[in-house]
Scaffold this motif. Structure first.
Motif, mmCIF file in Angstrom:
data_model
loop_
_atom_site.group_PDB
_atom_site.id
_atom_site.type_symbol
_atom_site.label_atom_id
_atom_site.label_comp_id
_atom_site.label_asym_id
_atom_site.label_seq_id
_atom_site.Cartn_x
_atom_site.Cartn_y
_atom_site.Cartn_z
ATOM 1 N N GLY A 37 0.795 -1.224 0.000
ATOM 2 C CA GLY A 37 0.000 0.000 0.000
ATOM 3 C C GLY A 37 0.822 1.265 0.000
ATOM 4 N N THR A 40 1.455 1.997 -3.417
ATOM 5 C CA THR A 40 0.212 2.386 -4.088
ATOM 6 C C THR A 40 -0.059 3.873 -3.877
ATOM 7 O OG1 THR A 40 -0.632 0.190 -3.565
ATOM 8 C CG2 THR A 40 -2.226 1.800 -4.343
ATOM 9 N N VAL A 41 0.112 4.322 -2.629
ATOM 10 C CA VAL A 41 -0.146 5.728 -2.330
ATOM 11 C C VAL A 41 0.919 6.609 -2.983
ATOM 12 C CG1 VAL A 41 -0.386 7.424 -0.489
ATOM 13 C CG2 VAL A 41 -1.315 5.135 -0.188
ATOM 14 N N SER A 46 -4.299 4.559 -6.127
ATOM 15 C CA SER A 46 -5.375 4.110 -5.243
ATOM 16 C C SER A 46 -6.610 3.704 -6.034
ATOM 17 C CB SER A 46 -5.754 5.222 -4.254
ATOM 18 O OG SER A 46 -4.645 5.565 -3.477
ATOM 19 N N GLU A 50 -8.581 0.184 -5.952
ATOM 20 C CA GLU A 50 -10.023 0.089 -5.715
ATOM 21 C C GLU A 50 -10.687 -0.719 -6.830
ATOM 22 O OE1 GLU A 50 -12.154 1.293 -3.260
ATOM 23 O OE2 GLU A 50 -13.731 0.289 -4.413
ATOM 24 N N THR A 210 -9.636 -2.130 -0.677
ATOM 25 C CA THR A 210 -8.744 -0.968 -0.805
ATOM 26 C C THR A 210 -8.463 -0.334 0.539
ATOM 27 O OG1 THR A 210 -10.504 -0.295 -2.275
ATOM 28 C CG2 THR A 210 -8.347 0.744 -2.564
ATOM 29 N N VAL A 214 -4.832 0.954 1.174
ATOM 30 C CA VAL A 214 -4.541 2.383 1.136
ATOM 31 C C VAL A 214 -4.588 3.036 2.518
ATOM 32 C CG1 VAL A 214 -5.381 4.592 0.248
ATOM 33 C CG2 VAL A 214 -5.298 2.616 -1.257
#
Lengths: 305, 278
Positions: A37, A40-41, A46, A50, A210, A214
């Motif tokens: 994550g 991802t950020v 994000s 999702e 998610t 996230v």
């Protein structure tokens, strides 16, 4: 059991094999999700996470339909969808939203069909809720080996790619100038993300997955200055929220209104959200302090209000 | 030819065509070790494309590029690069020193093993660009000039022989820009690193620039500033009459007296935009 802890851990908590599987699998999934994550950020993906989660609904319902474990369905569809996103062009800034949206739409149409077929064929009506919102206490112990294997694959990808992935997440240009194959690194990362999302879908559901990817990462980014520390913090937050959610859900069997237990996902996601809000408090205070510095003399001096 | 004077970079007749448009045409120039060269041109003149060619990221349609006498390749450790418009999100969990460390081994697989030598080298690079003060701050919270210095350290840590900087002054105020230019001149002089720096305005670079590559519409004139920034040379490059004026130590390039009417008007924008400022 210690009398002091008795009100926290309802009787039978530690001896229940359902709880043991939930703690083990939930913990592994949260570890993996937190690590992945953070990237991802950092990469601003994000929405892709999702979408991969939502798409899991198609795989999960398909798995129910043909009678295999839902994790197989989640992983298969998620990896295929990640491949499709990559092919359409998730790595071009403008292609990104488009690729994600198109693949998402196509897959969810199939999910509607599968869920309909399953509902009409089977007397079991809980599938939809299990797929969408998770089934932490319904994870069969036979799933553990697959979950562990997938977790190791994700951890392996992130560990091996760590430095090139970090540099290309910071700046694709800097990475390219260093000779890093930015596109291939991004594609492999997307594969790791797809698997992590599938794991999260199994524990807290496709549409909530998610949150586990996230949420802890976003909180960790507020608390740390170093990428490694952020990953460690995100993993710990994820594991903590998952385990606390399991404890509370177990306890909630004794709670009103129905004495049937509240959903684990509700607790996990709410704890993650609360931690995210809390982590913003120090920053808020700092910003106010910085902002008040130049403002104060101007107000005192001019007084035009 | 001694190894000392062998050019670190030679660009020979390079042409690039992108989507049917000739972005670079017959561009040739050379850079010797330790030289400070300015790559001057307005937006769209081909500066970034030329950098991508040198970095091996852009396919050429003609010509060749030699780095230290050898054909260019991707991930050439002899070249350091600082990209244009680099502004990071303040939430990025990355300290200035982490980014410098990635300059050393960011292309390697796996996780960096911390060692005393690695840390000392990172500290040395941070000191070389006067960035010790904010070494442990998040990179995204630094000002444009500070980020620029960290990026220079990121590029320098792999001990390149040639440093490419794409418009490093574009987002900086005048004092920060002067600081960066002085820093780069010092690095070129002390470490013998050749520097190629692109800019749309040559005046901030005049005090330190030894050579100039002047790009107009993908064509280049190169040499010392005295050789290139002349009315006749630039008029030929622009393909019409321009005049080079020296005013209070500044150089202005303006449309020449003989170049009136429609044609001049058509080109007035980029031309005036190039050098008439301040």
């Amino acid at each position: 059991m210690n009398d002091f802890l008795a009100p926290v851990f309802e009787s039978g908590f530690f001896t229940s094999s359902t709880v043991q599987v939930a703690l083990l699998v939930g913990g592994i999934v949260a570890l993996v999700a937190g690590t992945v994550g953070v990237f991802t950020v950092m990469r601003g993906q994000s929405f892709a996470a999702e979408a991969l989660g939502d798409i899991g609904t198609t795989g999960g319902s398909g798995a129910y339909l043909i009678g295999v474990g839902p994790l197989w369905g989640f992983v298969a569809i998620s990896v295929v969808a990640a491949g499709a996103m990559e092919a359409i062009g998730i790595q071009r800034p403008r292609g990104r939203d488009l690729a994600t949206g198109i693949v998402l739409g196509a897959a969810l149409g199939l999910a509607a069909l599968f869920l309909y077929l399953y509902a009409t064929q089977s007397a079991h009506t809980g599938a939809t809720v299990s797929i969408l919102f998770g089934a932490m206490f319904d994870i069969p112990s036979s799933t553990i080996p697959l979950a562990v294997l997938l977790g190791l694959i994700v951890a392996g990808i992130v560990a091996v790619l760590y430095r090139p992935l970090l540099l290309s997440s910071v700046s694709a240009e800097l990475a390219a100038a260093r000779g890093i194959p930015v596109r291939a690194v991004g594609a492999l990362y997307l594969l790791a993300l797809a698997i992590a999302v599938a794991l999260a879908a199994m524990t807290i559901g496709t549409i909530l997955s998610t949150a586990l990817i996230v949420g802890p990462a976003a909180t960790a980014l507020r608390l740390t200055r170093r990428p490694g520390a952020a990953m460690l913090a995100a993993s710990l937050i994820g594991v903590g929220a998952t385990w606390l959610g399991i404890v509370l859900a177990y306890d909630s069997y004794a709670w009103p209104p129905v004495h049937h237990g509240w959903p684990v996902s509700f607790f996990v996601v709410t704890i993650i959200f609360a931690l995210y809000l809390l982590s913003g408090v120090p920053g808020l205070w700092q910003r106010r302090r910085v902002a008040s510095r130049p403002v104060a003399p101007a107000v005192a001096g001019t007084g035009d209000r | 030819m001694t190894s000392e004077r062998q050019p670190i970079l030679s660009v020979e007749g390079v042409g690039v065509r992108l989507a049917g448009r000739e972005v670079l045409r017959e561009v040739s120039f050379g850079i010797c070790p330790g030289e400070f060269t300015g790559l001057i041109g307005s937006n769209g003149a081909g500066k970034t494309t030329l950098f991508r060619v040198i970095l091996g990221l852009q396919v050429t349609t003609s010509g060749k590029v030699l780095v230290a006498g050898r054909p260019r390749s991707r991930r050439n450790p002899l070249i350091g690069y600082v990209p244009q418009k680099f502004l990071l999100d303040p939430d990025m969990p990355l300290r200035a020193r982490d980014l410098v460390g990635l300059g050393l081994d960011g292309h390697r697989f796996g996780i960096a093993r911390p060692s005393r030598a690695r840390r000392a080298l990172i500290d040395e690079m941070l000191a070389a660009v006067d960035a010790e003060r904010f070494a442990d701050a998040r990179i995204g919270t630094l000002s444009g000039g500070e980020q620029q210095r960290v990026l220079i350290a990121h590029a320098l840590i792999s001990r390149p022989k040639l440093l490419l900087l794409d418009e490093p002054l574009a987002n900086l105020d005048l004092p920060s820009g002067q600081e960066v230019v002085a820093l780069l001149a010092r690095i070129a002089a002390e470490q013998g690193i050749a520097i190629l720096i692109s800019a749309h305005e040559m005046n901030p670079l005049l005090p330190v620039m030894e050579r100039i590559v002047y790009l107009v519409d993908g064509r280049a004139a190169s040499g010392t500033t005295e050789e290139v920034v002349r009315t006749d040379v630039l008029s030929e490059l622009y393909g019409r009459q321009v005049e080079v004026l020296h005013i209070h130590g500044r150089v202005l390039v303006v449309a020449g007296p003989g170049d009136g009417g429609e044609a001049a008007h058509e080109h007035a924008g980029p031309l005036v935009g190039v050098q008439i400022v301040q």
